[in-house]
Design a protein around this motif. Structure first.
Motif, PDB file in Angstrom:
ATOM      1  N   ALA A 192       9.556  -8.188  -1.228  1.00 15.28           N
ATOM      2  CA  ALA A 192      10.578  -7.308  -0.949  1.00 15.28           C
ATOM      3  C   ALA A 192      11.378  -6.698  -2.113  1.00 15.28           C
ATOM      4  CB  ALA A 192      11.552  -8.268   0.024  1.00 15.28           C
ATOM      5  N   ALA A 193      11.685  -7.799  -3.086  1.00 13.16           N
ATOM      6  CA  ALA A 193      12.313  -7.483  -4.265  1.00 13.16           C
ATOM      7  C   ALA A 193      11.616  -6.220  -5.023  1.00 13.16           C
ATOM      8  CB  ALA A 193      12.513  -8.658  -5.231  1.00 13.16           C
ATOM      9  N   LEU A 194      10.366  -6.454  -5.117  1.00 19.88           N
ATOM     10  CA  LEU A 194       9.485  -5.338  -5.899  1.00 19.88           C
ATOM     11  C   LEU A 194       9.771  -4.139  -5.062  1.00 19.88           C
ATOM     12  CD1 LEU A 194       7.615  -4.241  -7.934  1.00 19.88           C
ATOM     13  CD2 LEU A 194       5.753  -4.740  -6.474  1.00 19.88           C
ATOM     14  N   GLU A 195       9.596  -4.038  -3.787  1.00 21.60           N
ATOM     15  CA  GLU A 195      10.062  -2.843  -2.896  1.00 21.60           C
ATOM     16  C   GLU A 195      11.055  -2.214  -3.176  1.00 21.60           C
ATOM     17  OE1 GLU A 195       7.490  -1.151  -1.623  1.00 21.60           O
ATOM     18  OE2 GLU A 195       6.204  -2.716  -2.379  1.00 21.60           O
ATOM     19  N   ALA A 196      12.094  -2.904  -3.170  1.00 20.83           N
ATOM     20  CA  ALA A 196      13.615  -2.747  -3.251  1.00 20.83           C
ATOM     21  C   ALA A 196      13.831  -1.992  -4.633  1.00 20.83           C
ATOM     22  CB  ALA A 196      14.598  -3.771  -2.969  1.00 20.83           C
ATOM     23  N   ALA A 222       1.841   5.838   0.609  1.00 20.50           N
ATOM     24  CA  ALA A 222       3.081   5.039   0.539  1.00 20.50           C
ATOM     25  C   ALA A 222       2.945   3.784   1.451  1.00 20.50           C
ATOM     26  CB  ALA A 222       4.456   5.716   0.933  1.00 20.50           C
ATOM     27  N   GLU A 223       2.423   4.193   2.786  1.00 21.43           N
ATOM     28  CA  GLU A 223       2.212   3.047   3.809  1.00 21.43           C
ATOM     29  C   GLU A 223       1.334   2.005   3.128  1.00 21.43           C
ATOM     30  OE1 GLU A 223       0.919   2.602   8.329  1.00 21.43           O
ATOM     31  OE2 GLU A 223       1.154   4.658   7.392  1.00 21.43           O
ATOM     32  N   TYR A 224       0.105   2.309   2.434  1.00 26.93           N
ATOM     33  CA  TYR A 224      -0.999   1.608   2.311  1.00 26.93           C
ATOM     34  C   TYR A 224      -0.832   1.503   0.536  1.00 26.93           C
ATOM     35  CZ  TYR A 224      -2.849   2.489   6.843  1.00 26.93           C
ATOM     36  OH  TYR A 224      -2.991   2.504   8.100  1.00 26.93           O
ATOM     37  N   GLU A 276       3.115 -11.386 -10.016  1.00 19.42           N
ATOM     38  CA  GLU A 276       2.539 -10.213 -10.692  1.00 19.42           C
ATOM     39  C   GLU A 276       2.200  -8.970 -10.037  1.00 19.42           C
ATOM     40  OE1 GLU A 276      -0.028 -10.173 -14.835  1.00 19.42           O
ATOM     41  OE2 GLU A 276      -1.026 -11.414 -13.132  1.00 19.42           O
ATOM     42  N   THR A 277       2.774  -7.902 -10.374  1.00 18.57           N
ATOM     43  CA  THR A 277       2.265  -6.534  -9.472  1.00 18.57           C
ATOM     44  C   THR A 277       0.871  -6.165  -9.940  1.00 18.57           C
ATOM     45  OG1 THR A 277       4.838  -5.831 -10.040  1.00 18.57           O
ATOM     46  CG2 THR A 277       3.031  -4.182  -9.181  1.00 18.57           C
ATOM     47  N   ASN A 292      -1.930   0.824  -4.975  1.00 10.57           N
ATOM     48  CA  ASN A 292      -1.170   0.572  -6.587  1.00 10.57           C
ATOM     49  C   ASN A 292       0.249  -0.187  -6.209  1.00 10.57           C
ATOM     50  OD1 ASN A 292       0.310   0.289  -8.971  1.00 10.57           O
ATOM     51  ND2 ASN A 292      -0.665   2.499  -9.593  1.00 10.57           N
ATOM     52  N   GLU A 293       0.392  -1.344  -6.286  1.00 14.97           N
ATOM     53  CA  GLU A 293       1.757  -2.002  -5.831  1.00 14.97           C
ATOM     54  C   GLU A 293       3.025  -1.408  -6.536  1.00 14.97           C
ATOM     55  OE1 GLU A 293       1.290  -6.148  -6.109  1.00 14.97           O
ATOM     56  OE2 GLU A 293       0.160  -6.171  -4.092  1.00 14.97           O
ATOM     57  N   ALA A 294       2.457  -1.124  -7.931  1.00 13.30           N
ATOM     58  CA  ALA A 294       3.560  -0.696  -8.914  1.00 13.30           C
ATOM     59  C   ALA A 294       4.063   0.711  -8.695  1.00 13.30           C
ATOM     60  CB  ALA A 294       3.018  -0.666 -10.418  1.00 13.30           C
ATOM     61  N   LEU A 295       3.284   1.698  -8.118  1.00 11.56           N
ATOM     62  CA  LEU A 295       3.638   3.117  -8.067  1.00 11.56           C
ATOM     63  C   LEU A 295       4.711   3.456  -6.765  1.00 11.56           C
ATOM     64  CD1 LEU A 295       3.054   6.027  -9.108  1.00 11.56           C
ATOM     65  CD2 LEU A 295       1.180   6.057  -7.262  1.00 11.56           C
TER      66      LEU A 295
END
Length: 340
Positions: free
Chosen positions: A230-234, A100-102, A2-3, A107-110
């Motif tokens: 990794a999938a979310l970041e991609a 973006a780095e942190y 979950e994000t 906010n993982e979703a942004l």
């Protein structure tokens, strides 16, 4: 997985909700959010639930500017380790890169992408949450906070040229015009702000490199991402780069600061692949763009990475079992859009 987002991303929610005569604790409960976690500056809450909470509160209060009113409460970057770090970066460009780095602490979703083009810069923002989650209010909050932070950093030197939303316009834009102070474009290709390139590199008078280094030494050990992120970041990178015709594995890996081999290995470990992620994002964006009648089908084709409209039509039929024209006709007749 979950994000999640840090509850500081929802700062102002309790204040504005109460001002509008509603009970924020009861509303949070309705979408499955623990109000205690939401009120805790160090708490973390599900991003999709927060999106639903914003939409629910805006609807219950009959206040379409609810999210922007939350953003208006942000007088500065606020408290917290990462916000201290951001406050004292040398330029707005460095602030965006650090955000973006942190992102795992904020906010993982942004997803954020800075696109330079001669004398202008486009700051694109996307919220990547589960398909079907309403994001109108959340996007307006994200862009509102970006505008407030930029103004806090640059003062009178912050003069955005335009703000863009992919969703349709509200009936009354008086508040939006006052808040952003620049031309508004709804039904746009992207969510974000356009400003002069010089704005991103104007020196921050409050910059303190020593304080930044100290804050980074404390924040870095907390910033490790989960292996299965990794999938979310991609996906986030593909969301930003696909409409720019840049969603290749090489450019996505560069955007994520990893090698192509590392990205492919991480995606394989997560049980997916780069092509799977592109297909998933393309399906979600297809619904977004096709739902907007302002976009000709040829334009949608380009935004989804197809140089030839025929290739797009073939893909669309295989995905949705009807042609783009038939899909749009069925949607315009009041039927709900198909899920991607």
């Amino acid at each position: 997985m979950e994000t999640m987002l840090g509850s500081v991303a929802m700062s102002g929610y309790f204040e504005v909700t109460r001002k509008l005569g509603l009970n924020p604790v009861e509303l949070a409960k309705q979408v499955g959010i623990d109000a205690g976690a939401l009120a805790n500056p160090d708490g973390r809450v599900a991003a999709a639930s927060c999106c639903r909470l914003l939409e629910l509160t805006a609807e219950k209060s009959s206040c379409p500017t609810f999210a922007l009113q939350m953003a208006e409460t942000r007088q500065s970057f606020g408290a917290g380790l990462v916000n201290v770090l951001l406050t004292h970066k040398r330029t707005l460009r460095e602030v965006l890169l650090a955000a973006a780095e942190y992102r795992h602490l904020l906010n993982e979703a942004l997803a954020v992408y800075v696109e330079d083009a001669d004398q202008t810069v486009t700051i694109r923002e996307e919220l990547v949450v589960e398909a079907g989650t309403p994001t109108r209010q959340a996007i307006e909050l994200a862009l509102g906070v970006l505008a407030r932070h930029s103004s806090a950093l640059l003062g009178t030197f912050w003069k955005p040229r335009s703000v863009h939303f992919t969703h349709t316009a509200h009936a009354d834009l008086t508040f939006h015009r006052r808040f952003f102070g620049c031309p508004l474009e709804f039904g746009s290709d992207f969510n974000g702000l356009v400003c002069a390139a010089a704005d991103l590199d104007y020196p921050n008078p409050a910059a303190d490199p020593e304080l930044v280094r100290y804050a980074e030494s404390l924040a870095s050990p907390l910033n490790a991402s989960a292996e299965d992120s990794a999938a979310l970041e991609a996906r986030k990178a593909i969301y930003l780069l696909l409409p720019l015709e840049q969603a290749t594995v090489e450019l996505v890996a560069r955007h994520l600061c990893v090698s192509v081999r590392t990205l492919q290995r991480q995606l394989k470990s997560a049980g997916t692949s780069f092509s799977d992620q592109v297909e998933e994002v393309r399906g979600e964006l297809a619904v977004r763009y096709m739902s907007n009648p302002r976009y000709p089908i040829g334009r949608v084709s380009v935004l989804l990475g197809y140089a030839q409209q025929g290739s797009f039509t073939n893909w669309f039929v295989s995905r949705f079992q009807m042609t783009p024209r038939d899909w749009r006709a069925s949607h315009s007749n009041g039927r709900p859009p198909l899920r991607p």
